[in-house]
Write a protein that holds these residues in place. Structure first.
Motif, mmCIF file in Angstrom:
data_model
loop_
_atom_site.group_PDB
_atom_site.id
_atom_site.type_symbol
_atom_site.label_atom_id
_atom_site.label_comp_id
_atom_site.label_asym_id
_atom_site.label_seq_id
_atom_site.Cartn_x
_atom_site.Cartn_y
_atom_site.Cartn_z
ATOM 1 N N UNK A 111 -11.639 -8.059 5.696
ATOM 2 C CA UNK A 111 -10.888 -9.173 6.313
ATOM 3 C C UNK A 111 -11.842 -10.238 6.832
ATOM 4 N N UNK A 112 -12.983 -9.794 7.404
ATOM 5 C CA UNK A 112 -13.976 -10.772 7.890
ATOM 6 C C UNK A 112 -14.510 -11.613 6.741
ATOM 7 N N UNK A 113 -14.409 -11.086 5.535
ATOM 8 C CA UNK A 113 -14.902 -11.809 4.359
ATOM 9 C C UNK A 113 -13.769 -12.414 3.531
ATOM 10 N N UNK A 114 -12.640 -12.701 4.203
ATOM 11 C CA UNK A 114 -11.519 -13.403 3.557
ATOM 12 C C UNK A 114 -10.856 -12.605 2.446
ATOM 13 N N UNK A 115 -11.033 -11.279 2.478
ATOM 14 C CA UNK A 115 -10.331 -10.436 1.502
ATOM 15 C C UNK A 115 -9.235 -9.709 2.278
ATOM 16 N N UNK A 116 -7.977 -9.858 1.870
ATOM 17 C CA UNK A 116 -6.920 -9.209 2.651
ATOM 18 C C UNK A 116 -6.914 -7.710 2.356
ATOM 19 N N UNK A 117 -6.777 -6.934 3.409
ATOM 20 C CA UNK A 117 -6.890 -5.480 3.253
ATOM 21 C C UNK A 117 -5.934 -4.764 4.186
ATOM 22 N N UNK A 118 -5.464 -3.596 3.731
ATOM 23 C CA UNK A 118 -4.599 -2.767 4.559
ATOM 24 C C UNK A 118 -4.963 -1.309 4.292
ATOM 25 N N UNK A 119 -4.500 -0.428 5.133
ATOM 26 C CA UNK A 119 -4.836 0.990 4.989
ATOM 27 C C UNK A 119 -3.655 1.846 5.437
ATOM 28 N N UNK A 120 -3.788 3.138 5.207
ATOM 29 C CA UNK A 120 -2.722 4.053 5.628
ATOM 30 C C UNK A 120 -2.763 4.254 7.143
ATOM 31 N N UNK A 121 -1.615 4.201 7.778
ATOM 32 C CA UNK A 121 -1.559 4.383 9.230
ATOM 33 C C UNK A 121 -0.687 5.569 9.612
ATOM 34 N N UNK A 122 -0.372 6.403 8.606
ATOM 35 C CA UNK A 122 0.515 7.538 8.899
ATOM 36 C C UNK A 122 -0.063 8.878 8.474
ATOM 37 N N UNK A 123 -1.342 8.898 8.084
ATOM 38 C CA UNK A 123 -1.963 10.147 7.633
ATOM 39 C C UNK A 123 -1.239 10.762 6.447
ATOM 40 N N UNK A 124 -0.869 9.936 5.501
ATOM 41 C CA UNK A 124 -0.058 10.423 4.371
ATOM 42 C C UNK A 124 -0.901 11.001 3.240
ATOM 43 N N UNK A 125 -0.225 11.690 2.321
ATOM 44 C CA UNK A 125 -0.903 12.226 1.139
ATOM 45 C C UNK A 125 -1.378 11.067 0.265
ATOM 46 N N UNK A 126 -2.324 11.367 -0.634
ATOM 47 C CA UNK A 126 -2.837 10.314 -1.517
ATOM 48 C C UNK A 126 -1.697 9.694 -2.332
ATOM 49 N N UNK A 127 -0.793 10.561 -2.783
ATOM 50 C CA UNK A 127 0.324 10.064 -3.603
ATOM 51 C C UNK A 127 1.181 9.065 -2.806
ATOM 52 N N UNK A 128 1.463 9.451 -1.560
ATOM 53 C CA UNK A 128 2.289 8.570 -0.720
ATOM 54 C C UNK A 128 1.551 7.271 -0.414
ATOM 55 N N UNK A 129 0.228 7.373 -0.266
ATOM 56 C CA UNK A 129 -0.552 6.153 0.013
ATOM 57 C C UNK A 129 -0.550 5.214 -1.194
ATOM 58 N N UNK A 130 -0.634 5.809 -2.395
ATOM 59 C CA UNK A 130 -0.620 4.963 -3.603
ATOM 60 C C UNK A 130 0.741 4.280 -3.751
ATOM 61 N N UNK A 131 1.774 4.971 -3.353
ATOM 62 C CA UNK A 131 3.111 4.383 -3.387
ATOM 63 C C UNK A 131 3.182 3.179 -2.426
ATOM 64 N N UNK A 132 2.581 3.393 -1.256
ATOM 65 C CA UNK A 132 2.549 2.332 -0.239
ATOM 66 C C UNK A 132 1.763 1.115 -0.762
ATOM 67 N N UNK A 133 0.637 1.419 -1.467
ATOM 68 C CA UNK A 133 -0.186 0.337 -2.026
ATOM 69 C C UNK A 133 0.645 -0.501 -2.998
#
Ligand code: HAM
Length: 425
Positions: A351-373
């Protein structure tokens, strides 16, 4: 528990459409700047008598539609039903006319009218508008018409009609109203109740009535355009000639009288061919007496305002809106607590380098995180677990094209930027 709902006639602008609003607002700011209009922002509420005096006591807006209330000090306040009176109030109060002879001002703002909600008619709605203050010249009238047309054109809109009329000025309107009253008097019983009521105070409003009987009875009535004095007739002729020179098509409409009392001479409306009964996309005209009526020095002015919701309805109908929802550059999918901490630090670095970024905030499985992505409409997913942290080699997956590459954590920003540029610019 009972849930609380929004007020009738208001709307939430949700994330799936707020991108359309941003696109529209960006276009408006761009074209206004191109024309030398400068933005003005006035308060949401004003003293009630600003509108009573400015718009006219007998108009529908003032007599039936204003959100008026007393504050705790018993002062009568009104949520602004339109933008022109507030802009002129600010113009006078801040002596803008003394700073420069011509002020070109524009606004984008919510407005409030307690009308019966229906398609295209709301209680809180939004307008963009432009007010050109200080010039009596027909060139100024045309400047405002070209401005609104350019905004529509930039959005790809072409299916509309410009209606044009002159409502005369203080030198010829009273005489005309008398001629109109003389014509209407023997026909009064055939007019609707509202038109009968307006017969004395403002007979020109009969032209605005949608009742078939009133339309029929006024077909052969005397028309303002035939009763203009020389100066107003010359002014109108020049406005028409200039529009012709600019190859702007318009229709003369003797029924166009507008719902606000401040107009003098030119009145116009842009009417959509794609909307139902609420088909006025925008309207405006000259109001040479308003500044004086609000206590300022006599100052000629002309302007317009246009509805944003109605414009969006037409753009949607004509499929002129592309997907304007924001997409994320990188979603960081992490496995394990250490990786999650790394994700938090890395998101901040990106974000400091003007690239928008987000992450998992629910401790989810990789599959659930990819769905969120995917739900976030992310361009890339950066996948990291303990092993990746140790080796410094991370997986960057292009979610739009289902390809993946390895990137090194030592120059993550550079690597991601390279991939963004290669695939998405
Ligand atoms: P107006 O004709 O009252 O003019 O409003 C302008 C535009 O605002 C309308 O053509 C319509 O698109 C939109 N609009 C009005 N009422 C509603 C509503 N209840 N729901 C949705 N949209 C609405 C004025 O306001 C003048 N101040 C224009 C002006 C500026 N004249 C000179 N300078």
């Amino acid at each position: 528990m009972e849930t609380i709902q929004k007020i009738k006639g208001t709307h939430d602008i949700l994330p799936d459409t707020s991108g359309d609003w941003r696109l529209l607002e960006k276009t408006i700011h761009r074209i206004m700047q191109r024309y030398g209009f400068q933005e003005i922002r006035t308060p949401i509420f004003e003293a009630t008598n600003l509108f009573a005096r400015g718009i006219g006591q007998l108009t529908d807006i003032v007599s039936k539609e204003m959100y008026t209330f007393e504050d705790r000090g018993k002062k009568s306040l009104t949520l602004k039903p339109e933008g022109t009176a507030p802009v002129i109030r600010a113009f006078i109060e801040n002596s803008l006319g003394e700073k420069r002879p011509i002020n070109k001002l524009y606004y984008i703002s919510p407005m409030f009218r307690q009308e019966n909600p229906q398609a295209g008619r709301f209680r809180q709605f939004h307008q963009f508008g432009a007010e050109l203050i200080g010039s009596p010249e027909p060139f100024a009238d045309v400047e405002t018409i070209l401005n609104v047309l350019d905004i529509y054109k930039s959005l790809g809109l072409s299916s509309f009609t410009i209606k044009l009329n002159s409502v005369g000025d203080e030198n010829c309107r009273e005489q005309y109203k008398n001629a109109l009253r003389d014509y209407l008097r023997p026909r009064l019983s055939k007019l609707c109740k509202t038109c009968q009521e307006r017969f004395e105070s403002n007979p020109m409003r009969v032209f605005d009535c949608k009742e078939a009987g009133c339309i029929a009875e006024t077909e052969a009535a005397p028309r303002m355009l035939d009763h203009l004095d020389q100066a107003s007739a010359d002014h109108f002729e020049k406005v028409c000639a200039l529009l012709d020179q600019h190859q702007v098509a318009y229709e003369l409409d003797y029924r166009l009288v507008r719902g606000l009392d401040y107009y003098t001479r030119t009145a116009y409306e842009v009417v959509s061919n794609a909307l139902g009964s609420q088909n006025a996309l925008g309207g405006g005209g000259r109001y040479d007496l308003l500044t004086q009526e609000l206590g300022g020095k006599p100052t000629p002015a002309v302007g317009y305002a246009a509805g944003i919701e109605r414009l969006l309805m037409v753009l949607r109908e004509e499929k002129l809106l592309t997907d304007n929802s924001l997409s994320l550059d990188v979603f960081i999918a992490s496995i394990g607590e250490k990786a999650q901490e790394w994700a938090s630090k890395t998101a901040r670095l990106l974000r400091d380098n003007e690239i928008s970024a987000d992450m998992d905030l629910l401790g989810r499985s990789l599959k659930a995180q990819m769905k969120e992505a995917n739900r976030s409409n992310a361009k890339f997913a950066l996948i990291v677990g303990e092993q990746e942290l140790e080796s410094g080699q991370l997986t960057l997956r292009n979610l739009q094209q289902s390809e993946q590459t390895e990137v090194n954590s030592a120059d993550l920003v550079g690597a991601i930027r390279k991939h963004l540029d290669a695939k998405f610019k």
